[in-house]
Scaffold this active site. Structure first.
Site, short mmCIF file in Angstrom:
data_model
loop_
_atom_site.label_atom_id
_atom_site.label_comp_id
_atom_site.label_asym_id
_atom_site.label_seq_id
_atom_site.Cartn_x
_atom_site.Cartn_y
_atom_site.Cartn_z
N ARG A 100 0.44 -1.13 -0.06
CA ARG A 100 0.10 0.29 0.24
C ARG A 100 0.84 1.53 -0.21
O ARG A 100 0.59 2.22 -0.22
CB ARG A 100 -0.94 -0.14 1.56
CG ARG A 100 -2.02 -0.89 1.03
CD ARG A 100 -3.08 -1.14 2.30
NE ARG A 100 -2.38 -1.75 2.92
CZ ARG A 100 -2.58 -2.24 4.38
NH1 ARG A 100 -4.13 -2.37 4.70
NH2 ARG A 100 -2.37 -3.28 5.17
N LYS A 197 -15.15 5.94 -2.19
CA LYS A 197 -15.00 6.15 -1.14
C LYS A 197 -14.07 7.64 -0.54
O LYS A 197 -12.90 7.45 -1.64
CB LYS A 197 -13.79 4.58 -0.34
CG LYS A 197 -13.55 5.28 1.27
CD LYS A 197 -12.89 3.64 1.24
CE LYS A 197 -11.29 3.44 1.14
NZ LYS A 197 -11.48 2.14 2.18
N ASP A 224 -12.76 -7.25 -1.78
CA ASP A 224 -11.45 -6.04 -1.18
C ASP A 224 -10.40 -6.95 -1.22
O ASP A 224 -10.40 -8.00 -1.13
CB ASP A 224 -11.92 -5.26 0.26
CG ASP A 224 -10.53 -4.06 0.68
OD1 ASP A 224 -10.29 -3.48 -0.69
OD2 ASP A 224 -11.14 -3.02 1.05
C1 R5P Z 1 -7.35 0.62 0.80
O1 R5P Z 1 -6.98 0.80 -0.55
C2 R5P Z 1 -7.43 -1.05 0.51
O2 R5P Z 1 -7.83 -1.86 -0.83
C3 R5P Z 1 -8.56 -1.31 1.71
O3 R5P Z 1 -9.52 -0.95 1.72
C4 R5P Z 1 -8.04 -1.26 2.72
O4 R5P Z 1 -6.86 -1.68 3.24
C5 R5P Z 1 -9.09 -2.53 4.52
O5 R5P Z 1 -8.31 -1.40 5.14
P1 R5P Z 1 -9.10 -1.35 6.88
O6 R5P Z 1 -9.09 -2.75 6.84
O7 R5P Z 1 -7.85 -0.54 7.95
O8 R5P Z 1 -10.19 -0.41 6.54
#
Ligand code: R5P
Length: 299
Positions: A100, A197, A224
């Site tokens: 990331r 988002k 996701d």
């Molecule tokens: C972010 O861009 C990723 O695709 C996930 O949506 C993110 O890492 C999820 O993180 P969390 O569970 O902390 O909200």
């Protein structure tokens, strides 16, 4: 048959992914390298490899979930030793940490994935294979061949085998997951939506734009790459309920589930949460060994 496809693989199980490594070896029909390992009371890792690996093609399987930096060090130690002993070293990193941070989003940030890629190179890794990298742009930081296989077909297959869905819609909680959710929806022959988002990069707060019309009275599957704190899934579920969705499922490739994430998503009212075993967890129901093994078989 090409010369390279005649070469056998030797699978080296890293401490983070022993079970997965055994599954990959079984799928590929390869031997497993015995590695003597332990962790000293102060947290340092120790390894000893006594088998002869000279001129062998070795695939180390080591996922880099938490404790992230320990798992990375272990991968680097193993790769260094195997390279030094004359093996051709490939790194299978099912969950690629720091993916990331493949670029500097704010001025002055360290591009951590680039540093990780550089370290892998420095210990002689000749190829990197991962599963559903967060952003394919990250592959460009590696100066050796780097490839991301996709677990999305396996996730979709799980739904078609285990659930009878009514007017289902697949949803990505953000734009970054567009390609993944589209592939998932195409396999299941259902519609998909990409939620808008917005995450404040300083405070971490997330806001979604309304899609009530598209989800009302429908089963929805949130897709996701990572569930980390679970906050994205929790918030999306809350909104989807407000918008009148019927049943809500969550699926991801990498169930990181840090801190109280599991409790958080349990309380969020999901029908089921499904992840893969790139990271061992209570929701790691799907084995990625077949896709990694089939990729190795092409080399
Ligand atoms: C972010 O861009 C990723 O695709 C996930 O949506 C993110 O890492 C999820 O993180 P969390 O569970 O902390 O909200």
């Amino acid at each position: 048959m090409t010369k390279s496809s005649q070469r056998e693989w030797l699978i080296a199980p890293g401490p983070a992914s022993k079970e997965l490594a055994i599954n990959i070896a079984r799928n590929v029909g390869a031997d497993i390298l015995y590695i003597d390992s332990k962790i000293f009371p102060d947290g340092e890792s120790y390894f000893r490899i006594i088998n002869d690996v000279r001129n062998k093609r070795v695939a180390i399987v080591q996922s880099t979930y938490p404790p992230v930096d320990r798992h990375i060090s272990q991968l680097l130690f193993l790769a260094h030793k195997l390279s030094e002993d004359g093996a051709e070293v490939h790194a299978i990193i099912p969950y690629l940490a720091y993916a990331r941070q493949h670029r500097a989003f704010l001025q002055g940030e360290v591009v951590s994935l680039g540093v990780f890629a550089h370290l892998l190179r420095s210990v002689g890794v000749k190829r990197v294979v991962t599963v559903d990298i967060h952003n394919v742009e990250g592959l460009g930081l590696f100066s050796m061949p780097a490839y991301s296989v996709s677990a999305i077909p396996l996730l979709a297959e799980y739904f078609s085998k285990n659930h009878t869905l009514s007017e289902a819609v697949a949803i990505s909680p953000d734009f970054g997951g567009s390609v993944r959710v589209e592939a998932f929806a195409r396999i299941l022959k259902i519609n998909h939506i990409v939620l808008e988002k917005v995450r404040d990069r300083t405070t971490g707060e997330i806001i979604f734009k309304d899609v009530a019309k598209q989800v009302q009275n429908k089963d929805v599957i949130l897709v996701d790459d990572i569930i980390s704190s679970g906050k994205t899934m929790e918030l999306a579920a809350m909104k989807l309920k407000e918008w009148g969705a019927k049943r809500i499922f969550a699926t991801c490739t990498h169930p990181l589930l840090v801190e109280d994430a599991l409790d958080r998503i349990k309380k969020a009212g999901f029908e089921e949460v499904i992840g893969t075993n790139t990271i061992p967890s209570p929701v790691s129901k799907i084995d990625v060994a077949p896709i990694l093994a089939s990729y190795l078989s092409t080399l």
